[in-house]
Design a protein around this motif. Structure first.
Motif: not given
Length: 948
Positions: A719-727
């Motif tokens: 499945g797709p991996a999580g993506t962190k929000p940009a800082v």
């Protein structure tokens, strides 16, 4: 950010039945584990009665010095409570031949693990230093043993009295902070040596005169009442002439006789209730029992482990897992020299009637008394204790290392090998013997205490520091008001050449599925410590589900598809292994520690936890309740309230790091989290393509890699991996004061912060070194001012938090309530002066550079410290041999370079301040500081943070 939750919802089910699993590897026999716990030593005694223990350990060029005095609070007569602890502080304030703060020459010598502590039974001082600084430390320790009193002036006494009273306030200011008084006063009758707490009473501390404390020293601190243990790069042939040189001329003192301290029995059960500003009702059950010199003590240790010490304990299983009347429960046997305290503590589950909870607790204890432990429980307790002892012995010094273990055995039991006797007694314990001893002592009348939510009742210790010194009738004097006696022993010995360290060689390889494994060999002890780090963390939480990651990690080790929670706990205990989970701003971690003989089995368990969490519905509800209770506790403690208030003020509400304001979690989000949410989070973030393994072990890399390959080598991401929000770039905060009203607080907690322009992956050595002078460490400007010069605080710290996408500078300063406003003014003066006209002085620069380079010899002594360094290097993109070259980098720095780095990073006018304290007492002090003041009720502070 919601897509992975939708995928998880489609995959979830109400429950997952346990699957068949292969047989667990057989754990090593307890007898074999005990053989690995060994501290060979030699001993000799000087003519003045000083006993010396020497253990040789050449793994690092350092020596641990541990000095133990056979004096504690049990020796204090009526009206002199707190004297032993007060004198511990006085002995850090210079001697006749080494005037000034004790930490100053220790810092420049490169000391690590240095401190002092006081208990009912003893006072100890310890430091680990490079071998080249041993003469200096022995000179200093002998000087405070034999040449102290000329340096104990009225000013020094007044200064340290204030520090100790603020240490007392700091403890009192915590939720349940009054239990330390109630427990001993309820168990031991008036006049019994263990009836009063070690911290003492405010009145007795205020009444202590200079003559009193000097008489106290002469009575107890002679060499014949002390033990010195040396461990590390030392041997008897070297140690004996040094000890003779520095300690041999000190005359013996009076013979110290232990006070009479029988084990009391209450004539009838006693039950008391107090109210406090707490989130959860907490129940206590206490019995006075024999001390460690009694043969029953070890059996009571086993009893406590099976009852409420192990993760698989009876109380945890019955009250937390089955009946769900508690969110946490524990049992312990606290052994002092002459007596002990057997205690049971239970946090009542929210919504549970107190009487129902008490009845369930008392019945569970009675049931245990009727049955006693099983043979398997006894064996697991012994294995766990041995593994814990091995972990402690990685250090030669500190509070629980090799030197301290030998010295404590001699002081407490007359035998440096007492630790072996303890482990042997645990291993030899039988269920019948444990049951008999438990029944003997716990069938006696119990002292019961309940702390329930409400307004804290008035108590005698809430008073402030004295306005005058007894017998003197004058205002407290500064420490330098009168000079100490002139020394007669010559100058402090210089520190010889300290060679630069060689950090353990770091090797990198990959598992069969591509997960990188970063490894270092540490062969001193047969233990393995490892962590699987995931690129996740609190910033990965969905904005509307704050706390989801931490809740997921908390459930990872609460049962798998092949083992329920109880079976998983028991499997760890049989191996002496500890599997842990944690979640910080940028990373989620699953760690394991184990004796290396059980490496394969421990890593297999770790693999089961990481890959196959069950997220059983019953466990979800239990852990959810525990998490909500923890969140509620955060909103009643000064630290929790400030930690929740500061992040949105510092980072700005748009930053992912503002999520840190949720602490353990947003209660609404934790309540609403579903099993599907947990599964989705795990599949999106705790997966092999986001993982990296760090290992420190005495076992060779091929063996370690094989163990991890067996557990993880066939693990594939799905499945797709999580993506962190940009800082985004942080918003400039408006300087102001947010006052969180916490009524009846004897102290105020001051927290301040600002977001700096620093890049976490840049070379920050100059600015971090500059902050050693300003805010980090005991000798920093702000700590020496508020603690030592003014006596308003027990300790103040300021430092950089180096996160992946942000580097804030924060200050933490607990101060007595009546000095809140002046303390903020003093902090602003110190910081502003440092960043403008009063930069790093030549003395501060030399001390800091010498200390930073020399202390490297003792910094990486343990597997935990090496592991942390490896992770840190990796996170910030530094080479694996970074610490092999850092000494040269320190030596290349200049004072102007440090000043410039600090001025680029910190703006003295951009701090945002949070004060947690009694608004009725401190608001008026804040209004005069020239900053806007916003008052927030403590109950509203978490909601305000969440709203921000």
């Amino acid at each position: 950010m919601r897509s992975f939750l939708m995928i998880g919802a489609a995959l979830s089910a109400l429950s997952t039945p346990l699957l068949a699993r292969p047989a667990d590897p057989a754990p090593a026999p307890v007898a074999d584990l005990i053989k690995s716990v060994d501290i060979p030593y030699e001993t000799f005694t000087l003519k003045n009665g000083l006993r010396v223990l020497v253990h040789t350990d050449r793994k690092a060029p350092v020596v641990a010095v541990s000095v133990w005095y056979d004096v504690g609070s049990k020796h204090e007569p009526k009206g002199k409570t707190g004297f032993a602890h007060l004198f511990e502080h006085l002995m850090f304030n210079g001697t006749e031949n080494s005037p000034g703060d004790f930490f100053d020459p220790l810092r420049s010598a490169g000391a690590t693990d240095f401190n002092g502590t006081t208990s009912f039974d003893r006072t100890n001082y310890f430091e680990t230093v490079p071998r080249a600084a041993l003469d200096r430390v022995l000179f200093m320790e002998s000087d405070r043993m034999g040449y102290l009193l000329g340096a104990v002036t009225q000013g020094v006494l007044d200064e340290q009295r204030g520090v100790v009273q603020n240490e007392k306030r700091q403890g009192d200011n915590q939720p349940y902070g009054l239990v330390r008084y109630k427990s001993v006063e309820g168990l031991f009758p008036v006049g019994h040596p263990y009836h009063h707490s070690t911290i003492g009473s405010m009145a007795d501390l205020s009444a202590a005169s200079l003559a009193d404390v000097k008489t106290w020293f002469r009575s107890y601190y002679g060499p014949n009442n002390a033990v010195v243990a040396l461990a590390g790069d030392i041997d008897v042939a070297t140690a004996r002439p040094l000890m003779e040189k520095y300690f041999g001329g000190i005359p013996a003192g009076p013979k110290v006789v232990a006070p009479d301290a029988p084990v009391p029995t209450l004539p009838a059960p006693v039950s008391e209730t107090i109210t406090d500003r707490v989130a959860t009702t907490r129940l206590y059950r206490y019995w006075a029992v024999p001390g460690l010199r009694d043969g029953d003590s070890a059996l009571l240790d086993v009893a406590a482990g099976a009852l409420g010490g192990l993760a698989s304990s009876r109380l945890d299983t019955e009250l937390v897992r089955k009946q769900k009347v508690a969110v946490s429960v524990s049992a312990y046997n606290q052994s002092f020299t002459q007596v002990g305290i057997f205690g049971v503590t239970m946090d009542v589950a929210p919504g549970t009637d107190r009487k129902v909870a008490e009845a369930a607790l008392d019945k569970a204890i009675a049931d245990y008394l009727a049955t006693g432990p099983t043979a398997d429980e006894v064996k697991r307790i012994a294995t766990t204790a041995i593994a814990g002892r091995l972990a402690g012995l990685e250090s030669v010094g500190g509070g629980g290392g090799k030197a301290g273990t030998l010295a404590s055995g001699l002081i407490f039991a007359g035998d440096p090998d007492y630790y072996k006797k303890e482990l042997a007694e645990l291993a030899a314990a039988t269920p019948a013997a444990v049951k008999a001893v438990t029944t003997k002592w716990l069938s006696r009348p119990v002292y019961s205490l309940a702390v329930v939510p409400g307004k804290r009742e008035a108590y005698a210790e809430v008073g402030g520091a004295p306005a005058a010194t007894p017998g003197n009738n004058a205002a407290p004097q500064p420490a330098n008001a009168e000079g100490p006696a002139k020394g007669t022993r010559g100058a402090l010995p210089a520190v010889g050449e300290v060679r630069d360290i060689a950090f353990p060689k770091v090797e990198r390889t990959r598992l069969s599925n591509g997960i990188e494994l970063v490894y270092a060999r540490q062969a001193a002890l047969p233990v393995t410590r490892a962590v699987m780090s995931f690129d996740a963390g609190i910033v990965a939480d969905p904005a509307d589900k704050l706390g989801l990651g931490s809740l997921t990690l908390a459930l990872m080790d609460e049962g798998t598809k092949t083992r329920d929670a109880l079976a998983l706990a028991e499997a760890q205990e049989r191996l002496g292994a500890q599997i842990s989970t944690s979640n910080d701003a940028d990373r989620a971690r699953v760690g394991v520690f184990a004796p290396s003989v059980n490496l394969k089995g421990a890593v297999a368990l770790m693999g089961d936890v990481v890959r196959n969490p069950a997220f059983a519905p019953t466990e979800i509800e239990r852990v959810r309740g525990q998490t909500l209770a923890r969140i509620a506790a955060e909103t009643t403690s000064p630290q929790g309230l400030s930690a929740r208030a500061l992040p949105p003020l510092v980072y700005g509400t748009a930053s992912p790091y503002a999520k840190l304001a949720a602490g353990t979690g947003d209660p609404a989000a934790v309540k609403a989290a579903t099993r599907a949410d947990l599964i989705a989070y795990q599949q999106a973030w705790l997966r092999p393509d986001k993982a990296k393994v760090f290992v420190v072990s005495d076992r060779p890399l091929p063996e370690v890699k094989a163990a991890f390959d067996a557990a993880f080598g066939d693990w594939r991401a799905g499945g797709p991996a999580g993506t962190k929000p940009a800082v985004a770039a942080g918003a400039t905060a408006t300087p102001r004061i947010v006052l969180i009203d916490r009524p009846d607080s004897p102290q105020s907690l001051i927290a301040a912060g600002q977001l700096t322009p620093l890049d976490a992956r840049a070379d920050l050595l100059p600015v971090l070194t500059a902050n050693e002078v300003l805010g980090s460490g005991f000798l920093s400007r702000i700590n020496m001012d508020l603690r030592e010069a003014k006596g308003w605080s027990y300790g103040v710290r300021g430092g950089f938090s180096r996160m992946e996408g942000a580097v804030p500078y924060t200050i933490n300063a607990p101060v007595q309530a009546d000095k809140t406003g002046p303390a903020i003014a003093a902090l602003r003066d110190q910081i502003g002066g440092f960043l403008t006209t009063k930069g790093v002085t030549p003395v501060e620069f030399t001390r800091t550079i010498d200390g930073e380079t020399r202390e490297l010899a003792g910094t990486f002594e343990t597997s935990a410290s090496v592991l942390t360094a490896m992770e840190t290097n990796d996170l910030y993109g530094r080479p694996d041999d970074y610490y092999d070259t850092i000494a040269q980098k320190y030596r290349a720095l200049t004072a102007p370079q440090l000043d410039a780095a600090a001025r680029r990073a910190i703006d003295p006018n951009r701090f945002v301040w949070v004060v947690v304290g009694d608004a009725a007492k401190v608001r008026g002090q804040l209004d005069s500081l020239g900053l806007p003041v916003e008052v927030v009720e403590s109950g509203a502070a978490p909601a305000r943070a969440a709203a921000n």
